[in-house]
Design an enzyme around this catalytic site. Structure first.
Site, short mmCIF file in Angstrom:
data_model
loop_
_atom_site.label_atom_id
_atom_site.label_comp_id
_atom_site.label_asym_id
_atom_site.label_seq_id
_atom_site.Cartn_x
_atom_site.Cartn_y
_atom_site.Cartn_z
N ARG A 103 0.70 -0.95 -0.04
CA ARG A 103 -0.06 -0.06 -0.13
C ARG A 103 0.89 1.16 -0.19
NH1 ARG A 103 -5.31 1.27 3.56
NH2 ARG A 103 -6.14 -0.04 1.79
N HIS A 130 -7.28 0.97 -6.38
CA HIS A 130 -7.53 0.13 -5.31
C HIS A 130 -8.09 -0.99 -5.72
CE1 HIS A 130 -7.78 -1.17 -1.47
NE2 HIS A 130 -8.59 -0.25 -0.73
N GLN A 133 -10.21 -3.67 -3.34
CA GLN A 133 -11.43 -3.41 -2.83
C GLN A 133 -12.84 -3.68 -3.90
OE1 GLN A 133 -12.19 -1.68 0.22
NE2 GLN A 133 -14.25 -2.35 -0.44
N ASP A 218 -16.74 7.82 -1.72
CA ASP A 218 -15.74 7.59 -0.87
C ASP A 218 -15.51 8.75 -0.13
OD1 ASP A 218 -13.31 6.47 -0.23
OD2 ASP A 218 -12.18 6.67 -2.10
N CYS A 258 -16.18 2.13 0.27
CA CYS A 258 -14.89 0.98 0.85
C CYS A 258 -14.71 1.38 2.44
CB CYS A 258 -13.62 1.42 0.02
SG CYS A 258 -13.05 3.10 0.12
N ARG A 286 -13.72 -8.39 1.98
CA ARG A 286 -12.26 -8.37 1.43
C ARG A 286 -11.70 -9.69 1.91
NH1 ARG A 286 -10.21 -2.98 1.46
NH2 ARG A 286 -8.46 -4.24 0.74
N1 NVA Z 1 -9.66 6.91 -1.56
C1 NVA Z 1 -9.31 6.37 -0.17
C2 NVA Z 1 -9.68 4.89 -0.06
C3 NVA Z 1 -9.36 4.42 1.47
C4 NVA Z 1 -9.49 3.13 1.51
C5 NVA Z 1 -7.86 6.82 0.27
O1 NVA Z 1 -7.20 6.69 -0.76
O2 NVA Z 1 -7.55 6.97 1.28
N1 CP Z 2 -11.22 0.03 2.43
C1 CP Z 2 -10.04 -0.03 2.59
O1 CP Z 2 -9.04 -0.44 1.95
O2 CP Z 2 -9.78 0.18 4.10
P1 CP Z 2 -8.52 0.11 5.00
O3 CP Z 2 -7.81 1.39 4.41
O4 CP Z 2 -8.82 0.18 6.31
O5 CP Z 2 -7.66 -1.17 4.43
#
Ligand code: NVA
Ligand code: CP
Length: 310
Positions: A103, A130, A133, A218, A258, A286
Site C-alpha cells: 500500500r 485500489h 476493494q 468514498d 469502501c 475483503r
Molecule cells: N480513497 C481512499 C480509500 C481508502 C480505502 C484513500 O485513498 O484514502
Molecule cells: N477500504 C480499505 O481499504 O480500508 P483500509 O484503509 O482500512 O484498509
C-alpha cells in the site's frame, strides 16, 4: 518463480477470471473448511506506507486461515524508510517470501516493485488504484443481485483511486458507470478515455443516480490529502449522497463505500446506516475475495482447485 503473476490493476484479470474469482470467494465464504490450508508454510510480506484497518486484517487473516503467515512491514521500521532503493528492496524481500502486498502513495512504487520481484506483487491501494476493494465490491453485488453485466453504477464524489478502479471494473465486467464529480476533481483523463462510452458524466448526484443499480462514494480527502480537507469540504458540499439521491436510483439499488466513511460528509448517516447500505458485507468480503486472489496467485495448482478441495 521466473515470471510471477502480479495483481497491480484490475486489467491483470480477464473478465472470466474476475467472475471465477468472485464465485470462488463466495464458495470460500459459505463452505469454509478449516483444514483447507493451501498456503501452509508460505509467507506474504505486507508493506504499508499508509494506514489500514481492512486491508491489513483481511490479508493477515486470510494468510493465517490458509495456513501461511503475513509479515507487517512499515517503511518507518525497515530500510525502505531510510532510502534503500525500491529495486534492491524488491529483490531482497522477494528472495525470502512468497508474495508481497504493498500500500503506497505513488502507484509507480508498486509497478517498480513488481518489475524487480520474483514473487507475485499485489496492489493494496495506491494514489491511482485500489483493485482489491473492487474484488470485494463486485463479490457483494453478485451475492445480493447476481451478475453486474449490463447494470448501471453511479460513482459520486472524488475522481480518486476508487473511481479509477470502478472505471476499470466497468470495462472488465461490462457495466455502465455514471460519474458525478465536482469541477476540478474529475478522474484521470487517460483512464476515462480508455473506457469510451461505457462511462457518462453528470453534473449532480441525483442525475447520476437515475436508473442506477448501485450507488458508490468514498471520502472527500484521501490518505495523503489531509491538508486539503477544508478546501474539499467546500468543493464537495453538493455531492453528499442523501436519501434523495438513493430515491433517484432504481428501487432495489444498493449503497457501497469502501470505508472508512464520514457520516454527514460524503454520505448522510441515514444512507450509510440505511436499509440499502451493504457496507459491512462489503468490508467482510475483503477477506473472502482476497483469499481467492491469494489462491490464484500463490497456489501453483490453483487451476485444479475445485469445490471438492474444500
Ligand atoms: N480513497 C481512499 C480509500 C481508502 C480505502 C484513500 O485513498 O484514502
Ligand atoms: N477500504 C480499505 O481499504 O480500508 P483500509 O484503509 O482500512 O484498509
Amino acid at each position: 518463480m521466473m515470471n510471477p503473476r502480479h495483481f497491480i490493476t484490475l486489467f491483470d484479470l480477464s473478465s472470466e477470471e474476475f467472475r471465477t474469482l468472485i464465485q470462488r470467494a463466495i464458495q470460500l465464504k459459505t463452505e469454509r473448511n478449516i483444514d483447507y490450508q493451501p498456503l501452509k508454510g508460505k509467507v506474504l510480506a505486507m508493506i504499508f506506507e499508509k494506514s489500514s484497518t481492512r486491508t491489513r486484517i483481511s490479508f493477515e487473516t486470510g494468510m493465517a486461515q490458509f495456513g501461511g503467515t503475513a509479515l507487517f512491514l512499515s517503511p518507518r521500521d525497515t530500510q525502505l524508510g531510510r532510502g534503500e532503493p525500491l529495486e534492491d528492496s524488491a529483490r531482497v524481500i522477494s528472495s525470502m517470501v512468497d508474495g508481497i502486498m504493498l500500500r503506497t502513495h505513488l502507484h509507480q512504487t508498486v509497478v517498480t516493485f513488481a518489475e524487480h520481484s520474483r514473487v507475485p506483487v499485489i496492489n493494496g491501494l495506491t494514489d491511482i488504484y485500489h483493485p482489491c476493494q473492487l474484488l470485494a465490491d463486485m463479490q457483494t453485488y453478485v451475492e445480493l443481485r447476481g451478475d453486474i453485466a449490463g447494470k448501471t453504477v453511479a460513482w459520486v464524489g472524488d475522481g480518486n483511486n476508487m473511481c479509477h478502479t470502478y472505471i476499470q471494473a466497468a470495462m472488465v465486467l461490462d457495466f455502465k458507470l455514471n460519474i458525478a464529480c465536482p469541477k476540478n476533481y474529475s478522474p484521470d483523463a487517460s483512464i476515462v478515455a480508455a473506457a469510451g462510452n461505457r462511462i457518462q458524466f453528470f453534473d449532480t448526484p441525483n442525475a447520476a443516480a437515475k436508473n442506477a443499480d448501485l450507488i458508490v462514494t468514498d471520502v472527500w480527502a484521501s490518505m495523503g490529502q489531509e491538508q486539503e480537507q477544508s478546501l474539499r469540504v467546500t468543493a464537495f458540499k453538493e455531492y453528499q449522497i442523501t436519501q434523495t439521491t438513493m430515491d433517484a436510483a432504481n428501487p432495489d439499488a444498493l449503497f457501497m463505500h469502501c470505508l472508512p466513511a464520514h457520516r454527514g460528509e460524503e454520505a448522510s448517516a441515514e444512507v450509510i446506516d440505511g436499509a440499502q447500505s451493504v457496507i459491512f458485507q462489503e468490508a467482510e468480503n475483503r477477506l473472502h475475495a482476497q483469499k481467492a486472489l491469494l489462491e490464484l496467485l500463490l497456489c501453483p495448482n490453483h487451476t485444479k482447485i475445485t469445490s471438492t478441495l474444500l
